[in-house]
Design an enzyme around this catalytic site. Structure first.
Site, short mmCIF file in Angstrom:
data_model
loop_
_atom_site.label_atom_id
_atom_site.label_comp_id
_atom_site.label_asym_id
_atom_site.label_seq_id
_atom_site.Cartn_x
_atom_site.Cartn_y
_atom_site.Cartn_z
N ALA A 44 0.85 -1.19 0.00
CA ALA A 44 0.00 0.00 0.00
C ALA A 44 0.88 1.24 0.00
CB ALA A 44 -0.91 -0.01 1.22
N GLY B 156 -0.45 -5.09 0.97
CA GLY B 156 -1.69 -5.01 0.21
C GLY B 156 -1.62 -5.69 -1.14
N GLU C 183 -2.28 -9.27 -0.40
CA GLU C 183 -3.69 -9.37 -0.04
C GLU C 183 -4.58 -9.30 -1.27
OE1 GLU C 183 -4.19 -7.53 4.35
OE2 GLU C 183 -3.21 -6.18 2.93
N GLU D 131 3.66 -5.96 7.45
CA GLU D 131 3.03 -4.85 8.16
C GLU D 131 3.52 -4.67 9.59
OE1 GLU D 131 0.04 -5.77 4.87
OE2 GLU D 131 1.51 -6.87 6.08
#
Length: 260
Positions: free
Chosen positions: A66, A112, A115, A135
């Site tokens: 992200a 992300g 994910e 993360e």
């Protein structure tokens, strides 16, 4: 539709969505997430789209994570909203899409990015791919479904190790633990994706959509997956695809599914 951060192409029933932010290693920002949602929604409603392949531009990254600069100063409330909105807008939407989605992972798929790949219906990877959920090294946890989908794919113990160490695994290890279905060279990654897509397209896409719902139901809290399977199985009997498939079988010919 014109996009700034992604590219969309279509050829013979197969749509390719390419995340195209090479200077940011294709990192997901708000605009990219929204564009991806718009593209998936448009393609899913297009009867000419049979299968969607999702990949990243360049040789370095599928999606490197992200865009941290967008949320570094968020409050507790802001952080919760970010995760909730992202999951609803894109990640859960992709997982529950009726059109099959193949993630072709080239290079880094981190945070992300992994994910997003896990939200696809299945994944293939180039041999230079690196995957992980880093993360906790930033003082946060995966927020776009990573703590839920990774254990479903690789098991609780392996997922705990990957999340807690914030480490990356290579393509072969990802293959061994079930995170990806196939590993190939970077040059052959998209051709393999298209080969698999072509195999999918030979079958009833109406039935495949029902199968996606039934499989996903097994992972939904409070939902009896067997009941969803029974319902979707029954629904198949009212489709033109079922009539064509069974007739073709009895007539010993190849089925030509109308997709209805």
């Amino acid at each position: 539709m014109n996009y700034e951060n992604i590219g969309v192409t279509q050829d013979n029933g197969i749509a390719t969505i390419t995340i195209n932010r090479p200077k940011k290693l294709n990192a997901l920002n708000r605009d990219t997430i929204q564009e991806l949602r718009d593209a998936f929604e448009a393609l899913d409603s297009d009867e000419n789209t049979k299968v969607i392949v999702l990949t990243g531009s360049g040789e370095k990254a599928f999606v490197a994570g992200a865009d941290i600069s967008e949320f570094a100063d968020f409050s507790v409330k802001d952080g919760g909203k970010l995760a909730a909105k992202g999951q609803e807008l894109l990640f859960d939407f992709v997982q529950n899409l009726g059109t099959p989605v193949i993630a072709a992972v080239n290079g880094f798929a981190l945070g992300g990015g992994l994910e997003l790949a896990m939200a696809a219906h299945f994944r293939i990877a180039s041999d230079n791919a690196k995957m992980g959920l880093p993360e906790v090294s930033l003082g946060v946890i995966p927020g776009y479904g990573g703590t839920q989908r990774l254990p479903q794919l690789v098991g609780k113990g392996k997922a705990m190790e990957m999340i807690m160490t914030a480490g990356m695994i290579g393509a072969e290890e990802a293959h061994q633990c079930g995170l990806v279905n196939h590993v190939t060279t970077q040059e052959e990654l998209l051709p393999l994706a298209y080969k698999l897509a072509s195999k999918i397209m030979r079958n009833s896409l109406v039935a495949i959509s029902g199968a996606i719902k039934a499989v996903n139901a097994n992972y939904e809290a409070g939902v009896n997956g067997y009941e969803i399977e029974i319902s979707e199985f029954g629904n198949c009997f009212g489709t033109e695809d079922f009539k064509e498939g069974t007739t073709a079988f009895l007539e010993k010919r190849k089925a030509e599914f109308p997709g209805k």
